[in-house]
Design a protein around this motif. Sequence first.
Motif, PDB file in Angstrom:
ATOM      1  N   LYS A  35       0.829  -1.200   0.000  1.00 16.51           N
ATOM      2  CA  LYS A  35       0.000   0.000   0.000  1.00 16.51           C
ATOM      3  C   LYS A  35       0.871   1.262   0.000  1.00 16.51           C
ATOM      4  CE  LYS A  35      -3.549   2.275   2.762  1.00 16.51           C
ATOM      5  NZ  LYS A  35      -4.299   2.269   4.006  1.00 16.51           N
ATOM      6  N   ILE A  36       0.336   2.334  -0.555  1.00 12.16           N
ATOM      7  CA  ILE A  36       1.014   3.623  -0.542  1.00 12.16           C
ATOM      8  C   ILE A  36       0.446   4.447   0.614  1.00 12.16           C
ATOM      9  CG2 ILE A  36       1.416   5.768  -1.794  1.00 12.16           C
ATOM     10  CD1 ILE A  36       1.108   4.180  -4.389  1.00 12.16           C
ATOM     11  N   TYR A  37       1.345   5.024   1.418  1.00 11.07           N
ATOM     12  CA  TYR A  37       0.962   5.869   2.548  1.00 11.07           C
ATOM     13  C   TYR A  37       1.477   7.283   2.320  1.00 11.07           C
ATOM     14  CZ  TYR A  37       0.097   1.519   5.109  1.00 11.07           C
ATOM     15  OH  TYR A  37      -0.380   0.305   5.511  1.00 11.07           O
ATOM     16  N   TRP A  38       0.866   8.257   2.978  1.00 16.85           N
ATOM     17  CA  TRP A  38       1.364   9.633   2.966  1.00 16.85           C
ATOM     18  C   TRP A  38       2.279   9.794   4.171  1.00 16.85           C
ATOM     19  CZ3 TRP A  38       1.109  12.672  -1.080  1.00 16.85           C
ATOM     20  CH2 TRP A  38       0.057  12.512  -1.990  1.00 16.85           C
ATOM     21  N   VAL A  39       3.537  10.168   3.909  1.00 15.44           N
ATOM     22  CA  VAL A  39       4.527  10.309   4.967  1.00 15.44           C
ATOM     23  C   VAL A  39       5.048  11.746   4.979  1.00 15.44           C
ATOM     24  CG1 VAL A  39       6.743   9.490   5.852  1.00 15.44           C
ATOM     25  CG2 VAL A  39       5.180   7.888   4.741  1.00 15.44           C
ATOM     26  N   ARG A  40       5.115  12.326   6.178  1.00 16.06           N
ATOM     27  CA  ARG A  40       5.591  13.706   6.319  1.00 16.06           C
ATOM     28  C   ARG A  40       7.113  13.740   6.173  1.00 16.06           C
ATOM     29  NH1 ARG A  40       3.041  17.754   9.100  1.00 16.06           N
ATOM     30  NH2 ARG A  40       1.869  16.205  10.249  1.00 16.06           N
ATOM     31  N   TRP A  41       7.587  14.651   5.334  1.00 19.52           N
ATOM     32  CA  TRP A  41       9.001  14.959   5.238  1.00 19.52           C
ATOM     33  C   TRP A  41       9.101  16.472   5.311  1.00 19.52           C
ATOM     34  CZ3 TRP A  41      12.228  17.449   1.578  1.00 19.52           C
ATOM     35  CH2 TRP A  41      13.587  17.311   1.843  1.00 19.52           C
ATOM     36  N   GLN A  42       9.772  16.960   6.311  1.00 19.04           N
ATOM     37  CA  GLN A  42       9.819  18.380   6.640  1.00 19.04           C
ATOM     38  C   GLN A  42       8.384  18.861   6.866  1.00 19.04           C
ATOM     39  OE1 GLN A  42      12.352  20.388   3.809  1.00 19.04           O
ATOM     40  NE2 GLN A  42      14.164  19.377   4.627  1.00 19.04           N
ATOM     41  N   GLU A  43       7.860  19.770   6.066  1.00 17.82           N
ATOM     42  CA  GLU A  43       6.505  20.286   6.303  1.00 17.82           C
ATOM     43  C   GLU A  43       5.472  19.774   5.297  1.00 17.82           C
ATOM     44  OE1 GLU A  43       5.645  22.039   9.014  1.00 17.82           O
ATOM     45  OE2 GLU A  43       7.717  21.730   9.617  1.00 17.82           O
ATOM     46  N   GLU A  44       5.845  18.829   4.441  1.00 15.34           N
ATOM     47  CA  GLU A  44       4.927  18.334   3.414  1.00 15.34           C
ATOM     48  C   GLU A  44       4.758  16.823   3.521  1.00 15.34           C
ATOM     49  OE1 GLU A  44       5.416  19.842  -0.597  1.00 15.34           O
ATOM     50  OE2 GLU A  44       6.865  21.283   0.153  1.00 15.34           O
ATOM     51  N   PHE A  45       3.711  16.313   2.863  1.00 12.32           N
ATOM     52  CA  PHE A  45       3.474  14.874   2.795  1.00 12.32           C
ATOM     53  C   PHE A  45       3.847  14.366   1.411  1.00 12.32           C
ATOM     54  CE2 PHE A  45       0.818  15.913   6.385  1.00 12.32           C
ATOM     55  CZ  PHE A  45       0.908  14.802   7.191  1.00 12.32           C
ATOM     56  N   PHE A  46       4.456  13.172   1.376  1.00 15.44           N
ATOM     57  CA  PHE A  46       4.835  12.536   0.128  1.00 15.44           C
ATOM     58  C   PHE A  46       4.409  11.075   0.162  1.00 15.44           C
ATOM     59  CE2 PHE A  46       7.708  16.074   0.708  1.00 15.44           C
ATOM     60  CZ  PHE A  46       7.738  16.648  -0.554  1.00 15.44           C
ATOM     61  N   LYS A  47       4.158  10.507  -1.004  1.00 12.73           N
ATOM     62  CA  LYS A  47       3.778   9.103  -1.100  1.00 12.73           C
ATOM     63  C   LYS A  47       4.988   8.237  -0.782  1.00 12.73           C
ATOM     64  CE  LYS A  47       0.472   9.896  -4.806  1.00 12.73           C
ATOM     65  NZ  LYS A  47       0.159   9.600  -6.204  1.00 12.73           N
ATOM     66  N   ALA A  48       4.747   7.182   0.028  1.00  9.20           N
ATOM     67  CA  ALA A  48       5.826   6.275   0.404  1.00  9.20           C
ATOM     68  C   ALA A  48       5.276   4.884   0.687  1.00  9.20           C
ATOM     69  CB  ALA A  48       6.558   6.798   1.633  1.00  9.20           C
ATOM     70  N   GLN A  49       6.167   3.938   0.654  1.00 15.00           N
ATOM     71  CA  GLN A  49       5.846   2.547   0.948  1.00 15.00           C
ATOM     72  C   GLN A  49       6.556   2.174   2.256  1.00 15.00           C
ATOM     73  OE1 GLN A  49       7.474  -0.108  -1.983  1.00 15.00           O
ATOM     74  NE2 GLN A  49       6.227  -1.817  -1.337  1.00 15.00           N
ATOM     75  N   ILE A  50       5.861   1.542   3.178  1.00 14.98           N
ATOM     76  CA  ILE A  50       6.480   1.079   4.416  1.00 14.98           C
ATOM     77  C   ILE A  50       7.172  -0.248   4.131  1.00 14.98           C
ATOM     78  CG2 ILE A  50       6.091   0.294   6.779  1.00 14.98           C
ATOM     79  CD1 ILE A  50       3.642   2.133   6.882  1.00 14.98           C
ATOM     80  N   LEU A  51       8.477  -0.295   4.380  1.00 18.10           N
ATOM     81  CA  LEU A  51       9.244  -1.510   4.147  1.00 18.10           C
ATOM     82  C   LEU A  51       9.454  -2.322   5.418  1.00 18.10           C
ATOM     83  CD1 LEU A  51      12.004  -0.022   1.808  1.00 18.10           C
ATOM     84  CD2 LEU A  51       9.846  -1.106   1.152  1.00 18.10           C
ATOM     85  N   LEU A  52       9.531  -1.628   6.553  1.00 14.46           N
ATOM     86  CA  LEU A  52       9.817  -2.285   7.816  1.00 14.46           C
ATOM     87  C   LEU A  52       9.193  -1.469   8.939  1.00 14.46           C
ATOM     88  CD1 LEU A  52      12.060  -4.650   7.851  1.00 14.46           C
ATOM     89  CD2 LEU A  52      13.364  -3.029   9.176  1.00 14.46           C
ATOM     90  N   LEU A  53       8.730  -2.141   9.968  1.00 15.05           N
ATOM     91  CA  LEU A  53       8.126  -1.454  11.101  1.00 15.05           C
ATOM     92  C   LEU A  53       8.621  -2.109  12.386  1.00 15.05           C
ATOM     93  CD1 LEU A  53       6.003   0.772  11.680  1.00 15.05           C
ATOM     94  CD2 LEU A  53       4.316  -1.038  11.826  1.00 15.05           C
ATOM     95  N   LYS A  54       9.195  -1.288  13.280  1.00 15.67           N
ATOM     96  CA  LYS A  54       9.742  -1.810  14.541  1.00 15.67           C
ATOM     97  C   LYS A  54       9.399  -0.859  15.675  1.00 15.67           C
ATOM     98  CE  LYS A  54      12.074  -5.296  12.771  1.00 15.67           C
ATOM     99  NZ  LYS A  54      11.827  -6.679  13.104  1.00 15.67           N
ATOM    100  N   GLU A  55       9.602  -1.321  16.899  1.00 17.26           N
ATOM    101  CA  GLU A  55       9.320  -0.523  18.087  1.00 17.26           C
ATOM    102  C   GLU A  55      10.268   0.660  18.238  1.00 17.26           C
ATOM    103  OE1 GLU A  55       6.842  -0.620  20.259  1.00 17.26           O
ATOM    104  OE2 GLU A  55       5.909  -2.291  19.239  1.00 17.26           O
ATOM    105  N   SER A  56      11.519   0.516  17.780  1.00 21.52           N
ATOM    106  CA  SER A  56      12.490   1.599  17.956  1.00 21.52           C
ATOM    107  C   SER A  56      13.325   1.797  16.687  1.00 21.52           C
ATOM    108  CB  SER A  56      13.425   1.300  19.131  1.00 21.52           C
ATOM    109  OG  SER A  56      14.295   0.243  18.799  1.00 21.52           O
ATOM    110  N   ARG A  57      13.901   2.983  16.581  1.00 20.10           N
ATOM    111  CA  ARG A  57      14.804   3.310  15.470  1.00 20.10           C
ATOM    112  C   ARG A  57      16.012   2.363  15.497  1.00 20.10           C
ATOM    113  NH1 ARG A  57      16.046   7.722  12.281  1.00 20.10           N
ATOM    114  NH2 ARG A  57      14.355   8.934  13.189  1.00 20.10           N
TER     115      ARG A  57
END
Length: 96
Positions: A35-57
């Motif tokens: 799925k394509i998600y809207w992800v904030r980069w600086q002050e705008e949103f851009f289309k992105a794909q989530i590749l990995l999701l974890k509890e911490s950086r």
Amino acid sequence: MFAYVKYIDDGCKEIVPSSDIKDFDGNVGHYDIKKIYWVRWQEEFFKAQILLLKESREEIEEELSAGKRVRVRLLKETSPAPPPLEKNDAKAMHVS
């Protein structure tokens, strides 16, 4: 919660807090890799794909530094709803 995302327009990858992902519930395992998600980069949103999701950086950085490949899957054809700023602009244009 953090996500490793790939921006659609330029292919750049970045680790972002899940709070920067529009309409994301934030549960590990509750995201669609196609799925394509809207992800904030600086002050705008851009289309992105989530590749990995974890509890911490750090967990994401560990997995990436271990040389583990991150799968990039084909995306669904449907486009996400426009980010909030574009919606407001569109409404303002139709009000006249």
